[in-house]
Write a protein that holds these residues in place. Structure first.
Motif, PDB file in Angstrom:
ATOM      1  N   SER A  76      44.228  48.856  14.329  1.00 25.85           N
ATOM      2  CA  SER A  76      45.102  47.937  14.827  1.00 25.85           C
ATOM      3  C   SER A  76      44.584  47.362  16.202  1.00 25.85           C
ATOM      4  N   GLN A  77      44.314  48.164  17.033  1.00 20.21           N
ATOM      5  CA  GLN A  77      43.641  47.562  18.214  1.00 20.21           C
ATOM      6  C   GLN A  77      42.508  46.657  18.035  1.00 20.21           C
ATOM      7  N   SER A  78      41.456  47.039  17.012  1.00 20.65           N
ATOM      8  CA  SER A  78      40.557  46.085  16.603  1.00 20.65           C
ATOM      9  C   SER A  78      40.996  44.604  16.264  1.00 20.65           C
ATOM     10  N   ILE A  79      42.027  44.798  15.261  1.00 20.26           N
ATOM     11  CA  ILE A  79      42.670  43.669  14.768  1.00 20.26           C
ATOM     12  C   ILE A  79      43.005  42.709  15.948  1.00 20.26           C
ATOM     13  N   GLY A  80      43.882  43.416  16.815  1.00 18.60           N
ATOM     14  CA  GLY A  80      44.607  42.584  17.944  1.00 18.60           C
ATOM     15  C   GLY A  80      43.542  41.945  18.875  1.00 18.60           C
ATOM     16  N   ALA A  81      42.171  42.766  18.945  1.00 22.06           N
ATOM     17  CA  ALA A  81      41.093  42.001  19.806  1.00 22.06           C
ATOM     18  C   ALA A  81      40.221  41.120  18.917  1.00 22.06           C
ATOM     19  N   LYS A  82      40.555  40.883  17.582  1.00 21.56           N
ATOM     20  CA  LYS A  82      39.980  39.861  16.699  1.00 21.56           C
ATOM     21  C   LYS A  82      38.502  40.227  16.348  1.00 21.56           C
ATOM     22  N   LYS A  83      38.585  41.702  16.158  1.00 20.65           N
ATOM     23  CA  LYS A  83      37.248  42.306  15.859  1.00 20.65           C
ATOM     24  C   LYS A  83      37.312  42.691  14.370  1.00 20.65           C
ATOM     25  N   LEU A  84      37.442  41.893  13.290  1.00 17.96           N
ATOM     26  CA  LEU A  84      37.916  42.429  11.940  1.00 17.96           C
ATOM     27  C   LEU A  84      36.663  42.985  11.328  1.00 17.96           C
ATOM     28  N   GLN A  85      35.293  43.147  11.511  1.00 13.89           N
ATOM     29  CA  GLN A  85      34.348  43.692  11.290  1.00 13.89           C
ATOM     30  C   GLN A  85      34.414  45.040  11.755  1.00 13.89           C
ATOM     31  N   ARG A  86      34.797  45.289  12.882  1.00 11.67           N
ATOM     32  CA  ARG A  86      34.719  46.476  13.612  1.00 11.67           C
ATOM     33  C   ARG A  86      35.940  47.337  12.791  1.00 11.67           C
ATOM     34  N   ALA A  87      36.971  46.970  12.427  1.00  8.76           N
ATOM     35  CA  ALA A  87      37.948  47.383  11.714  1.00  8.76           C
ATOM     36  C   ALA A  87      37.710  47.943  10.141  1.00  8.76           C
ATOM     37  N   LYS A  88      36.572  47.096   9.502  1.00  8.89           N
ATOM     38  CA  LYS A  88      36.208  47.447   8.445  1.00  8.89           C
ATOM     39  C   LYS A  88      35.074  48.673   8.299  1.00  8.89           C
ATOM     40  N   PHE A  89      34.356  48.635   9.332  1.00 10.69           N
ATOM     41  CA  PHE A  89      33.569  49.848   9.680  1.00 10.69           C
ATOM     42  C   PHE A  89      34.209  51.050   9.792  1.00 10.69           C
ATOM     43  N   TYR A  90      35.445  51.054  10.684  1.00  7.08           N
ATOM     44  CA  TYR A  90      36.177  52.088  10.553  1.00  7.08           C
ATOM     45  C   TYR A  90      37.063  52.425   9.246  1.00  7.08           C
ATOM     46  N   VAL A  91      37.588  51.609   8.355  1.00  7.44           N
ATOM     47  CA  VAL A  91      37.840  52.035   7.088  1.00  7.44           C
ATOM     48  C   VAL A  91      36.754  52.923   6.236  1.00  7.44           C
ATOM     49  N   PHE A  92      35.499  52.599   6.496  1.00  5.91           N
ATOM     50  CA  PHE A  92      34.583  53.315   5.336  1.00  5.91           C
ATOM     51  C   PHE A  92      34.298  54.596   6.081  1.00  5.91           C
ATOM     52  N   ILE A  93      34.295  54.785   7.232  1.00  4.64           N
ATOM     53  CA  ILE A  93      34.009  56.001   7.916  1.00  4.64           C
ATOM     54  C   ILE A  93      35.366  56.907   7.477  1.00  4.64           C
ATOM     55  N   ILE A  94      36.699  56.391   7.599  1.00  3.76           N
ATOM     56  CA  ILE A  94      37.864  57.368   7.457  1.00  3.76           C
ATOM     57  C   ILE A  94      37.986  57.638   6.187  1.00  3.76           C
ATOM     58  N   LEU A  95      37.563  56.858   5.156  1.00  2.00           N
ATOM     59  CA  LEU A  95      37.763  57.253   3.561  1.00  2.00           C
ATOM     60  C   LEU A  95      36.665  58.561   3.562  1.00  2.00           C
TER      61      LEU A  95
END
Length: 451
Positions: A76-95
């Protein structure tokens, strides 16, 4: 390429974020209540055995809760900062982390199952039933971890309709199999095993649908994760996850300890255990709106802090907390007149009904306090300040609730009502501490930096 999520804090945007989550929480709660209700219709032995088993599953799920809390904060903080690719990296790690820990925790819990049930004083038929249920329920743990992590990712992206649809499908299958397997002659005198296998089928379906939905929506980055990025990004995820995980351990282990205190009460311990388990499920169903507000607050606050809108984060958090407490207090006041009916619905045993009613009375009285502290806890998660939750819940549960529950339950009342009174007192103190932190401490400084 994925569209950047809307991070507006307008009434329309927040309402669009919250209402599907409220519905989804209630469908999840139906899935939590249904097996307890079915067990209550079988016998007090089955009700006690399943109640303890499910409470232990909640305790084992603290790692999942921790990782998902970290997910909500960093995405949510990455999206607020407009860092969409960073958010997607986190998704892969969390799964990956959820899949790994889901299998590992399940294996360890099976190995130490004897020691686990010894903590509750289970014996005779109750212990035999609990061991049978446990062996099957543990297979669903990795699936549950994956499904919950997928839902946390969708919420962080403010995509809530698809998770709602998935949850409705899973709930429908779960209820079908509960009635098909548990109220038939399929297991020949061991109908309670239908509850365990229904859970396994539903959680497996949920994990598959959740994972495929993430892939279809392209929320998982196909790019190779650079080591330099991992070295910088993982500490923030793990720090938030560690604090949230420790908070969950404090909370769930506290509830397990309460179950143990009730299990060793001098009067009606078996019926009180069944009443506590059933009352807890009724509570979770009624107050799932508070959980949805907790989740929504964490996402909105994370977005605001990621975009450096600190004053807005504080304002929205306060509105959600106090309006949520007001609405849920009205709901509790209405339901107060139906406590006996709720108890009768959950069990056919008169003593179990009595303890369900006792639990609900004190729980309804604590409504404004529990809702405010629950929503502010979500605010702290969204701000990557979950260490405040750990401190406050740790103090209220282990310094106040547990010692007081033992004293009142074993020496003053001599039965479970003393435990329920202790829960009310600790909720009041917990909320006072949370309000102090929200208004007097600079909790917004812990959010991710924009770079």
């Amino acid at each position: 390429m994925s569209k950047h999520p809307d991070i507006s804090t307008s009434f329309k945007a927040i309402f669009a974020l919250l209402w599907p989550q409220v519905l989804m929480m209630y469908f999840i709660c139906v899935m939590n209540v249904a097996p307890i209700w079915a067990a209550g219709k079988m016998s007090a032995d089955v009700s006690a055995a399943l109640g303890v088993s499910i409470q232990m599953l909640f305790l084992l799920g603290v790692i999942n809760i921790a990782l998902n809390s970290g997910t909500t904060a960093v995405i949510s903080q990455s999206i607020g900062a407009k860092k969409l690719q960073r958010a997607k990296f986190y998704v892969f790690i969390i799964l990956l982390l959820n899949a790994f820990f889901g299998v590992g925790v399940g294996v360890l819990a099976y190995i130490f199952s004897g020691q686990i049930f010894a903590l509750f004083g289970l014996k005779g038929a109750v212990l035999d039933i609990a061991n049978e249920l446990w062996a099957v329920l543990l297979f669903s743990l990795p699936c549950s971890f994956l499904f919950n992590s997928a839902m946390a990712v969708f919420r962080s992206f403010r995509e809530v309709i698809l998770p709602l649809i998935i949850t409705i499908i899973v709930c429908a299958f779960y209820l079908f199999f509960i009635f098909k397997l548990s109220f038939s002659e399929f297991f020949m005198g061991r109908e309670y095993m239908g509850l365990a296998y229904s859970n396994l089928i539903a959680q497996g379906l949920a994990a598959l649908l959740g994972t495929f939905a993430l892939i279809a929506k392209r929320h998982i980055s196909a790019s190779f994760l650079p080591f330099a990025w991992l070295r910088l990004a993982m500490p923030k995820l793990l720090k938030t996850a560690l604090h949230s995980g420790a908070t969950s351990i404090v909370w769930q282990a506290g509830y397990v300890t309460l179950y143990a205190i009730v299990g060793f009460l001098p009067l009606h311990s078996k019926e009180a255990l069944g009443g506590l388990a059933s009352g807890h499920r009724v509570e979770s169903f009624i107050f799932m709106a508070g959980v949805a507000l907790h989740i929504g607050a964490s996402v909105v606050v994370g977005n605001c802090l990621g975009a450096k809108r600190v004053a807005e984060a504080r304002r929205i958090a306060a509105i959600l907390a106090f309006s949520g407490a007001a609405v849920m207090s009205v709901v509790a006041g209405i339901l107060w007149w139906f406590i006996s009916d709720l108890a009768a619905f959950m069990s056919d045993d008169s003593m179990v009904q009595f303890y369900i009613a006792e639990y609900l009375k004190y729980n309804f009285l604590s409504t404004p306090f529990s809702i405010i502290s629950t929503i502010f806890a979500g605010v702290m998660i969204g701000a990557s300040a979950a260490h405040f939750n750990l401190l406050i819940f740790g103090l209220s549960f282990w310094v106040i609730r547990i010692p007081l529950a033992y004293a009142l339950g074993h020496f003053v009342w001599g039965e479970a009502t003393g435990v329920f009174v202790a829960m009310l007192i600790s909720q009041v103190i917990q909320t006072a501490l949370m309000l102090y932190v929200f208004y007097r401490v600079n909790w917004t400084k812990y959010a991710l930096k924009k770079s």
